[in-house]
Motif scaffolding. Structure first.
Motif, short mmCIF file in Angstrom:
data_model
loop_
_atom_site.label_atom_id
_atom_site.label_comp_id
_atom_site.label_asym_id
_atom_site.label_seq_id
_atom_site.Cartn_x
_atom_site.Cartn_y
_atom_site.Cartn_z
N PHE A 85 -9.08 -4.17 1.56
CA PHE A 85 -9.34 -2.74 1.69
C PHE A 85 -8.04 -1.94 1.63
O PHE A 85 -7.39 -1.72 2.65
N GLY A 86 -7.68 -1.51 0.43
CA GLY A 86 -6.52 -0.64 0.31
C GLY A 86 -6.83 0.79 0.73
O GLY A 86 -5.92 1.54 1.10
N HIS A 87 -8.10 1.16 0.71
CA HIS A 87 -8.53 2.50 1.11
C HIS A 87 -8.65 2.55 2.63
O HIS A 87 -9.52 1.90 3.23
N GLU A 88 -7.77 3.31 3.25
CA GLU A 88 -7.63 3.25 4.71
C GLU A 88 -8.88 3.69 5.45
O GLU A 88 -9.30 3.05 6.43
N ALA A 89 -9.52 4.77 5.01
CA ALA A 89 -10.68 5.28 5.75
C ALA A 89 -11.82 4.26 5.74
O ALA A 89 -12.50 4.05 6.75
N THR A 90 -12.02 3.60 4.61
CA THR A 90 -13.08 2.59 4.53
C THR A 90 -12.72 1.39 5.39
O THR A 90 -13.58 0.80 6.06
N ARG A 91 -11.45 1.00 5.35
CA ARG A 91 -11.02 -0.13 6.18
C ARG A 91 -11.29 0.15 7.65
O ARG A 91 -11.83 -0.70 8.38
N LYS A 92 -10.94 1.32 8.11
CA LYS A 92 -11.17 1.67 9.51
C LYS A 92 -12.65 1.69 9.85
O LYS A 92 -13.07 1.26 10.93
#
Length: 350
Positions: A224-231
């Motif tokens: 998950f390079g996309h931070e919001a999705t990772r969180k």
């Protein structure tokens, strides 16, 4: 390489597995695990065992020059589960998803089944291969990229990926990049992880299952390079998305760390077979030699091919109508088998 033997009657060309035995290091790793410990693994995280994520990062760097953070990755049972989890977090019913079509039938079913709308990025014959015509993506929320592409076997070039990255940046899109066939790329073509071009917007899905014939062990990795999705994903209850099983982890570790000699031999056989299809296929059936995968995308010029060929020729293929726009007159054939079996399949297509 010892081949499995095809029995009489119907030849199962439709399956997505290779008709080869699993690499010996993988067999040995599974045997060791079965003989020693099937208890609860000593994994402190429900995201994935550290050793699996480290092996993922090591492989990406050594083969593709990409240095993903192991801490931004987690395990899933397979890519379809990972895709559904991501789409659940980043889209809503009615949102539009750009997809290079025709596309892997299970992904088409996921997108439509979750009531998202597919915006086709259509494949167009180009020379001896394919190119994809990028449409206006301004109404989309997500790009679902299959690279290498399933079912055409296209390996996207740096220029094509750069164009897509620029469009994603311009329209504020998240890119979900399925790279499960990366290890099955034929020289001189080269797989380029999309995350090397647009790391902050990219969620990468991969597994050892395709290259090492491990579909049944159920183990995949998503980065998950996309931070919001990772969180958002990390913030869910620990058991909601399941946990990696010990056999899946053992098989994946053995494949990524010790399976490459086996893979090199398999790639030589697959390279031969993709050209055998071109040489032996009846001239009435269209075929463009794939740049990756062990899948032949066949153009019959009319619909209903898989059903007809099963009935009339005893050969099972994947029907192109399930692969979305552009697939209607096609069928997908798996050429990861022995030469005699492949030749018999092609003979029956006449």
């Amino acid at each position: 390489m010892k081949w499995s033997k095809a029995g009489p009657g119907v030849i199962p060309a439709w399956v997505a597995d290779m008709d080869f035995p699993v690499a010996q290091p993988i067999r040995e790793a599974l045997e060791r695990r079965a003989a020693t410990d099937l208890g609860y693994p000593n994994w402190e995280s429900h995201v994935a065992p550290e050793v699996l994520l480290e092996a993922f990062a090591e492989r990406m760097e050594s083969r593709y020059g990409w240095q993903p953070s192991p801490g931004h990755a987690r395990a899933f049972t397979d890519l379809n589960q990972a895709l559904q989890v991501v789409l659940h977090h980043v889209t809503e019913p009615g949102d539009r998803v750009a997809l290079h079509t025709p596309a892997y039938n299970a992904f088409v079913a996921t997108v439509t089944g979750m009531q998202r709308e597919i915006v086709p990025v259509p494949a167009v014959p180009y020379g001896s291969g394919w190119r994809f015509e990028l449409p206006d993506l301004s109404t989309c929320k997500v790009v679902l990229l299959l690279n290498p592409h399933n079912p055409t076997g296209r390996v996207f070039t740096h220029d094509e990926l750069t164009e897509l990255a620029e469009a994603a940046e311009r329209h504020d899109l998240i890119v979900i990049s399925d790279e499960i066939h990366a290890d099955l790329t034929y020289a001189p073509h080269r797989h380029i992880p999309f995350a090397t071009l647009l790391p902050e917007r990219t969620i990468t899905l991969t597994s050892a299952s395709k290259a090492f014939n491990l579909g049944g062990v159920r183990c995949a990795v998503a980065h998950f390079g996309h931070e919001a999705t990772r969180k958002a994903v990390w913030g869910m209850p620990g058991f909601l998305y399941g946990d990696a099983n010990v056999f899946g982890v053992e098989a994946t570790l053995a494949a990524w760390r010790h399976g490459d000699p086996w893979l090199e031999e398999v790639m030589r056989l697959l390279d031969r077979n993709r050209h055998v299809v071109a040489e032996r296929l009846p001239g009435t059936i269209g075929y463009r030699v794939p740049e990756a995968t062990y899948l032949a995308w066949l153009d019959f010029g009319r619909p209903g091919n898989a059903e007809r060929l099963e009935r009339e020729a005893g050969v099972l293929l994947s029907g192109g109508e399930n692969f979305g726009p552009g697939g209607e007159n096609h069928a997908r054939l798996n050429f990861a088998t022995s030469l005699p079996v492949l030749e018999e399949m092609l003979r029956r297509l006449t």
